[in-house]
Design an enzyme around this catalytic site. Structure first.
Site, short mmCIF file in Angstrom:
data_model
loop_
_atom_site.label_atom_id
_atom_site.label_comp_id
_atom_site.label_asym_id
_atom_site.label_seq_id
_atom_site.Cartn_x
_atom_site.Cartn_y
_atom_site.Cartn_z
N SER A 79 0.82 -1.21 0.00
CA SER A 79 0.00 0.00 0.00
C SER A 79 0.85 1.27 0.00
O SER A 79 0.33 2.38 0.04
CB SER A 79 -0.93 0.02 1.22
OG SER A 79 -0.17 0.12 2.42
N LYS A 80 2.17 1.09 -0.09
CA LYS A 80 3.08 2.23 0.00
C LYS A 80 3.42 2.81 -1.37
O LYS A 80 3.06 2.26 -2.40
CB LYS A 80 4.35 1.82 0.74
CG LYS A 80 4.10 1.23 2.13
CD LYS A 80 3.29 2.18 3.00
CE LYS A 80 3.18 1.70 4.44
NZ LYS A 80 2.42 0.47 4.61
N GLN A 81 4.18 3.93 -1.37
CA GLN A 81 4.51 4.61 -2.62
C GLN A 81 5.25 3.71 -3.60
O GLN A 81 5.00 3.74 -4.80
CB GLN A 81 5.40 5.83 -2.33
CG GLN A 81 4.74 6.89 -1.50
CD GLN A 81 5.74 7.95 -1.14
OE1 GLN A 81 6.07 8.80 -1.97
NE2 GLN A 81 6.26 7.93 0.07
#
Length: 211
Positions: free
Chosen positions: A184-186
């Site tokens: 769910s991160k960049q």
């Protein structure tokens, strides 16, 4: 179900590059560690503006390894917030220390005005949690850390790379900062994490413990 993020469009756009990178790794015969990891550590560190980056299994590991590298454990307290993901606290507990919670401000970040009152003789570190892309007031946190001889471990799992708050870039002012590459991160590798620091001795300890 409402999808917050769908990787498929990005995957189609980057598919050839992704498949080539995977193929290069398999052809190289090194699936963990090795030159590809070293290249990523160097590029990541340079981008966020620190000297050393150490790749680890995930951000939970990075937080635990950071505390171990700073010799924080049994009988010690780490000041942080309860408004965070479970790994922030489990890393503290697994290291043998206790989490000392302070309240948050209107931005859901650690309220720096309440940190000093929470400091005791057992306090050894402050663990600010950058949340929702917002950065904590690191200038004031570092000032308090110096005043009371405390270590600072920045939890940057939800921090924005290169984000600036009053002249301080997220993840560059603490003794050690930790990063997440969960899906769910960049930037995601499906999972994975990084511990970063400007201290050469700490970088060596992080590699020894994390490797």
């Amino acid at each position: 179900m409402i999808k917050v993020w769908d990787y498929k469009k990005e995957y189609e756009f980057l598919r050839n590059d992704i498949l080539k990178a995977v193929d290069d790794v398999f052809k190289g015969g090194i699936l963990i560690f090795g030159p590809k990891l070293e290249e990523f550590e160097e590029k990541f560190s340079k981008y966020i503006g620190v000297k050393y980056g150490i790749g680890v299994g995930n951000c939970t590991d990075a937080l635990y390894i950071a505390l171990r590298a700073l010799k924080i454990g049994k009988g010690h307290e780490v000041i942080t917030v309860s408004n965070t993901a479970v790994p922030t606290v489990t890393a503290i507990v697994n290291a043998g220390a206790s989490a000392k919670f302070v309240d948050i401000n209107e931005y859901s970040l650690i309220d720096v005005k309440k940190i000093e009152k929470a400091i005791t003789k057992k306090t050894k570190a402050i663990m600010p949690v950058h949340l929702f892309g917002q950065s904590c007031e690191m200038n004031k946190i570092i000032e308090l850390a110096k005043k009371y001889n405390l270590k600072v471990v920045e939890d940057c799992a939800q921090g924005l790379w290169g984000n600036d708050h009053r002249g301080v870039v997220t993840g560059t002012s603490g003794d050690i900062s930790t990063w997440s590459f969960e899906n769910s991160k960049q930037l995601t590798s499906g999972d994975g994490g990084m511990a970063s620091t400007n201290d050469e001795n700490l970088a060596q300890k992080l590699r020894q413990i994390g490797g």
